[in-house]
Scaffold this motif. Structure first.
Motif, short mmCIF file in Angstrom:
data_model
loop_
_atom_site.label_atom_id
_atom_site.label_comp_id
_atom_site.label_asym_id
_atom_site.label_seq_id
_atom_site.Cartn_x
_atom_site.Cartn_y
_atom_site.Cartn_z
N ASP A 13 0.83 -1.21 0.00
CA ASP A 13 0.00 0.00 0.00
C ASP A 13 0.87 1.26 0.00
OD1 ASP A 13 -2.42 1.25 -0.13
OD2 ASP A 13 -3.11 0.65 1.86
N HIS A 201 -7.02 -1.26 9.56
CA HIS A 201 -6.24 -0.67 8.47
C HIS A 201 -6.84 0.71 8.20
CE1 HIS A 201 -4.21 -0.99 4.34
NE2 HIS A 201 -5.04 0.05 4.19
N HIS A 203 -6.65 4.83 6.80
CA HIS A 203 -6.08 5.89 5.97
C HIS A 203 -6.34 7.24 6.62
CE1 HIS A 203 -4.65 3.77 2.32
NE2 HIS A 203 -5.45 2.82 2.80
N GLY A 232 1.60 6.15 1.62
CA GLY A 232 0.43 5.45 1.10
C GLY A 232 -0.35 6.35 0.17
N ASN A 237 -1.32 6.08 4.83
CA ASN A 237 -1.81 5.12 5.82
C ASN A 237 -1.43 5.59 7.22
OD1 ASN A 237 -1.48 3.66 3.23
ND2 ASN A 237 -2.09 1.88 4.42
#
Length: 278
Positions: A13, A201, A203, A232, A237
């Motif tokens: 990613d 996970h 963002h 990312g 991320n």
């Protein structure tokens, strides 16, 4: 005191950052440093994406001695086969299978009904479990998915053999309060005859990736996905070093620890910074 696994996706990613393109040699060097840093699992790439990606996953799998290596796969049998081939020489291979579940993704990206999504989850998690001892499943765009359908999807994946369920905030949409409700609901309602670890996970589109990740840990997440330096796509991320330090400094609050060797953080950060140019 719970131990939280750290899952690094800088090489998969993270490489989706605009302008970032690691060579295979650089990826192997980063992976070796990630192992030294104490990362539990390295997502080495998306083997089906290209021959270079396949080769990078293969070389990283062969280079690791204590860290698990995983590959990403869509809910497509050829993707799962590519992961199997790339990871067959890994000491501790895993696979990460995903499919989108939110209304906007179902309608405009996949053009699939809820029933078709559930069937795909069952078929492909089962197929992956026949080839890997450890299968992680992600319902992509989970935080914009109806909670009842998300629960149904996750239960289907668990019943098909997934032992890790990752809940991604794919577009950096959720808030800590909303994430707490999602994790509380899933941990209370998912039933299994085998151990299931929930993962997270996040963002950073709304600047809440670290807060959301720490909230998920507080509400039961046992695995954290993220990247070094928060690289990312789009806003990036969650930065794994922020989460690791927060768990250490506020151990009293989170009642969780990790295997991250904090003294190796600067070396890890500088290596990724140099190779990424960021």
């Amino acid at each position: 005191m719970r131990k939280v696994e750290f899952f690094d996706t800088s090489l998969r990613d993270g490489e989706q950052t605009p302008g970032v393109n690691f060579s295979i040699k650089e990826k192997v060097a980063i992976a070796k440093q990630l192992e030294k840093w104490g990362i539990s699992v390295i997502e080495a790439g998306f083997p089906a994406a290209s021959p270079d990606s396949f080769e990078a996953v293969k070389q990283i799998a062969e280079a690791m001695t204590t860290t698990s290596v995983t590959g990403l796969a869509r809910s497509v049998k050829s993707d799962i086969d590519a992961c199997y081939e790339a990871l067959k020489d890994a000491k501790y291979p895993q696979i990460h299978v995903f499919i989108a579940t939110s209304p906007i993704h179902r309608e405009f990206k996949l053009k699939k009904s809820k029933e078709e999504i559930l069937e795909a989850v069952k078929e492909h998690v089962t197929y992956a479990r026949e080839r890997f001892d450890v299968v992680e499943f992600s319902p992509e765009d989970a935080t914009r998915t109806e909670l009842d359908f998300l629960t149904e999807v996750v239960q289907t994946a668990v019943d098909a053999g997934a032992s890790y369920i990752n809940i991604p905030d794919t577009v950096g949409f959720t808030t800590p309060e909303e994430f707490a409700r999602i994790f509380d609901h899933l941990t209370e309602n998912i039933k299994s005859d085998h151990k299931v670890v929930f993962g997270v996970h996040c963002h950073d589109d709304l600047g809440m990736a670290t807060a959301n990740t720490l909230t998920a840990i507080k509400h039961g997440a046992g695995r954290v996905q993220g990247t070094v330096n928060g690289i990312g796509e789009r806003a990036g991320n969650v930065a794994l070093e922020e989460v690791a330090v927060a768990l250490k400094i506020r151990e009293d609050f989170f009642q969780a620890t990790s295997d991250i060797v904090l003294n190796e953080t600067m070396n890890t950060s500088e290596l990724v910074s140099r190779f990424s140019g960021i």
